[in-house]
Design an enzyme around this catalytic site. Sequence first.
Site: not given
Ligand code: ADP
Ligand code: ZN
Length: 613
Positions: A205, A425
């Site tokens: 992500g 909790e």
């Molecule tokens: P990874 O391939 O590293 O797992 P992704 O490129 O699939 O991550 O990221 C998933 C989504 O998260 C992207 O499509 C985008 O919407 C959001 N995202 C991740 N990093 C950024 C960034 N630096 N700027 C804007 N959006 C981002």
């Molecule tokens: Zn607990």
Amino acid sequence: MSKRTTLLAVFAALAALALAAGGTVLYRSFGTASAAPPVAESSFSALRAMIGDGRVAELTVYAHGTGVAVDRDGKRHRALLPPPVSARLAEEAAANGAAVAFVSEPEGGSGFDGDTALAVGGNVLLIAGIGLAAWFFAVKGGMRTGTKARLAAPSESLVRFGDVAGCDNEKMELMEVVEFLKDPRRFARLGACVPAGVLMSGPPGTGKTLLARAVAGEAGVPFFSVSGSDFVEMFVGVGAGRVRAMFAQAKKKAPCILFIDEIDAVGRQRSGSGSRAPHEEREQTLNQLLVEMDGFKANSGVVVIAATNRADILDEALLRPGRFSRHVILQTPDLAGRAKILAVHARKVTVGSEVDLHLVARGTPGFSGAQLMHLVNEAAIAAARAGHDAVAAVDFETAKDRILMGAERSGLMNDDDRRLTAIHEAGHAVVALHLPASDPIHKATIVPRGQALGMVVRLPERDSPALRRSRLKADLAVAMGGRVAEEMAFGPEEISTGAAGDIQMATRIARKMVTEWGMSRRLGLVAFSGQHADPYTSEGVRSDDTSREIDAEVRAMIAEAHDTAVTILRTYRGELDAVAAALLERESLSGAEIAAISRGTPLGLDQAAFTVG
Ligand code: ADP
Ligand code: ZN
Ligand code: MG
């Protein structure tokens, strides 16, 4: 079904585990799963993200626009999917390795009782599964004879560098690749050797795929995308053949980008001695990949971008000059990065003028780019549900809770359960309150969410790259706080299974302290990486004696944490009872409210959104 699964969600624990795995991820822990997994309410965007990440094993689309996805852990997620959306999503799911089924009944089945509907659904899935398997083998047969090269048609990437927030250094590095792709001949004329391969690494992500697409978009070249796991086949020779075909096809479209996601699936270190079939197959595939990369020397105009979140396990041969010699490392964004990412995604929705994205960024340490995008989307959904004209600060708060803790579930607990959960909790909260090394409490709640009956969420005040031992010990003690409070309030015979999640998490932390972080004096500064033990060689496998010693040390650390929790809760028994009573009355308390109660101050108005601490 009504198994008690109260648990403490501690940021530290998973942050710690994530650090160990080479990244920073958001904490999230669940209690023990009950026998028949319930369906968690989800959203279209959440499902799509799961599908995109290849985390969905099965997707069933029902009539009247609901879809249920089963993830690779067997958890079920339901979302509203109106027909045009569901069709697109189903395609995406199939492309990402999920078994897709369409069911002509609405979910739950009209005119059936639940069980029949389930059985019918099961049969449909089974039939779909058999069909899919048949298709799969047919295609594979074709591959084996080498007649068909299968690489999805390239897509034109609409993503630009402007869509990737932060990552300025990484973009600069990639500019060179963009320029090369725009005019390969200019470089060739001067005899310059532009890297044929770029490796992008970083936690899930963090925008690896996004950035690769942006390179294609900036250069205006086709973008071929495959996943390393596609090559891991049962039959020897298929993977290698596929690699060859893929490169041949990419060369025809040069200049272009060939994106290989999850390169670690093929590119893991070769063991040398392994002789089992799956191993051999992977190595053949990897060797073919190396051969193809080496054949690129003459500026063929194809740039291979590979992505992984496990750069540490890649075979060194992949990283040699002429192969993936350029390495771009993406990290979970810091505060400024988070604010920028939020701003990029906030452009797509109507955000109220009073919303301070910097404040939102401050309240979301450890969130990846993908999670931030998800947050904005969930906030927009919350706003729509609440009938707001624009996405408000409270909507971001609701979305954050939902992402951190899961969707609320009601009608689960009777008064007895609620009292037990409140004490449990409160135990976590009061221990956390009196341990300075613990992260501040963000929120405590006895509203069941996801699999948990209640939870205490803590958030760090700043991004910290390393975890201190004092902090880990505090986390262990906080984890024990729930069980200890139950013991004190109800006696040893009435303790519940609610601590299962806590115990699991504490065990994981303690084990890592001993085996990976050299924090046990008895075992010393030695890494016992049993988890990464290679099943094909005996590398990383420990002796029985060492295993026993590790277990004993883990047990001792947890026992010490338990004692700490007992001491704190005995000393502050009054606070424990007061916080539990307040939780029973209000169901959720902010960190500031809990601090006020422990000081004996009566509760005032609700705290502003996104207070941390
Ligand atoms: P990874 O391939 O590293 O797992 P992704 O490129 O699939 O991550 O990221 C998933 C989504 O998260 C992207 O499509 C985008 O919407 C959001 N995202 C991740 N990093 C950024 C960034 N630096 N700027 C804007 N959006 C981002
Ligand atoms: Zn607990
Ligand atoms: Mg990706």
